[in-house]
Design a protein around this motif. Structure first.
Motif, PDB file in Angstrom:
ATOM      1  N   GLU A  30     -74.146  25.740 -32.438  1.00  0.00           N
ATOM      2  CA  GLU A  30     -75.356  25.370 -30.723  1.00  0.00           C
ATOM      3  C   GLU A  30     -77.115  24.562 -31.851  1.00  0.00           C
ATOM      4  O   GLU A  30     -77.603  24.321 -31.538  1.00  0.00           O
ATOM      5  CB  GLU A  30     -75.345  26.788 -30.332  1.00  0.00           C
ATOM      6  CG  GLU A  30     -75.062  27.628 -29.643  1.00  0.00           C
ATOM      7  CD  GLU A  30     -75.003  29.525 -29.108  1.00  0.00           C
ATOM      8  OE1 GLU A  30     -76.369  29.599 -29.056  1.00  0.00           O
ATOM      9  OE2 GLU A  30     -74.046  29.713 -29.049  1.00  0.00           O
ATOM     10  N   LEU A  31     -77.136  25.731 -32.873  1.00  0.00           N
ATOM     11  CA  LEU A  31     -77.849  25.472 -34.199  1.00  0.00           C
ATOM     12  C   LEU A  31     -78.648  23.570 -34.214  1.00  0.00           C
ATOM     13  O   LEU A  31     -79.462  22.868 -34.002  1.00  0.00           O
ATOM     14  CB  LEU A  31     -78.848  25.959 -34.854  1.00  0.00           C
ATOM     15  CG  LEU A  31     -79.363  27.559 -34.627  1.00  0.00           C
ATOM     16  CD1 LEU A  31     -79.233  28.314 -36.103  1.00  0.00           C
ATOM     17  CD2 LEU A  31     -80.348  27.482 -33.865  1.00  0.00           C
ATOM     18  N   ILE A  32     -77.379  23.296 -34.496  1.00  0.00           N
ATOM     19  CA  ILE A  32     -77.024  21.370 -35.044  1.00  0.00           C
ATOM     20  C   ILE A  32     -76.969  21.366 -33.243  1.00  0.00           C
ATOM     21  O   ILE A  32     -77.555  20.059 -33.008  1.00  0.00           O
ATOM     22  CB  ILE A  32     -75.622  21.978 -35.545  1.00  0.00           C
ATOM     23  CG1 ILE A  32     -75.385  22.041 -36.368  1.00  0.00           C
ATOM     24  CG2 ILE A  32     -75.130  20.063 -35.371  1.00  0.00           C
ATOM     25  CD1 ILE A  32     -74.184  22.458 -37.365  1.00  0.00           C
ATOM     26  N   ALA A  33     -76.344  21.729 -32.059  1.00  0.00           N
ATOM     27  CA  ALA A  33     -76.772  20.693 -30.961  1.00  0.00           C
ATOM     28  C   ALA A  33     -78.324  20.440 -30.568  1.00  0.00           C
ATOM     29  O   ALA A  33     -78.517  19.418 -29.500  1.00  0.00           O
ATOM     30  CB  ALA A  33     -75.680  20.809 -29.587  1.00  0.00           C
ATOM     31  N   LYS A  34     -79.030  21.271 -30.672  1.00  0.00           N
ATOM     32  CA  LYS A  34     -80.296  21.876 -30.696  1.00  0.00           C
ATOM     33  C   LYS A  34     -81.278  20.953 -31.589  1.00  0.00           C
ATOM     34  O   LYS A  34     -82.640  20.709 -31.156  1.00  0.00           O
ATOM     35  CB  LYS A  34     -80.681  23.204 -30.158  1.00  0.00           C
ATOM     36  CG  LYS A  34     -80.110  23.785 -29.531  1.00  0.00           C
ATOM     37  CD  LYS A  34     -80.732  25.059 -29.704  1.00  0.00           C
ATOM     38  CE  LYS A  34     -79.989  25.942 -28.158  1.00  0.00           C
ATOM     39  NZ  LYS A  34     -80.220  27.406 -28.092  1.00  0.00           N
TER      40      LYS A  34
END
Length: 88
Positions: A30-34
């Motif tokens: 999720e952090l990567i996607a954000k």
């Protein structure tokens, strides 16, 4: 954006820790996607690891770490640092 590093040390039995690893991996995705460019891994020796990520400020970095399932489930002790890159 500044880089931050969460250095952690396990504090629960492996069987307990392992219950939350998949949720931790999903959280890092999720952090990567954000756009936080997160990377996570563990030490070759038993009992700890590290997560690198970008955040706008130390406050944001602290909020990101607080939502990590390994932190929410009290699996690790950690230190959070802003990492100043001098050579890329």
């Amino acid at each position: 954006m500044p880089w931050f590093v969460k250095i952690e040390e396990g504090k629960v039995e492996k069987s307990t820790f392992d219950q939350y690893v998949s949720a931790h991996h999903a959280y890092v995705q999720e952090l990567i996607a954000k756009g936080h460019k997160a990377k996570t891994g563990y030490w070759a020796q038993k009992g700890g690891g590290m997560m690198l990520f970008e955040a706008a400020s130390m406050d944001e970095a602290q909020n990101i770490v607080a939502l990590d399932p390994l932190i929410q489930n009290d699996c690790v002790n950690y230190q959070l640092y802003e990492w100043k890159i001098v050579v890329e």
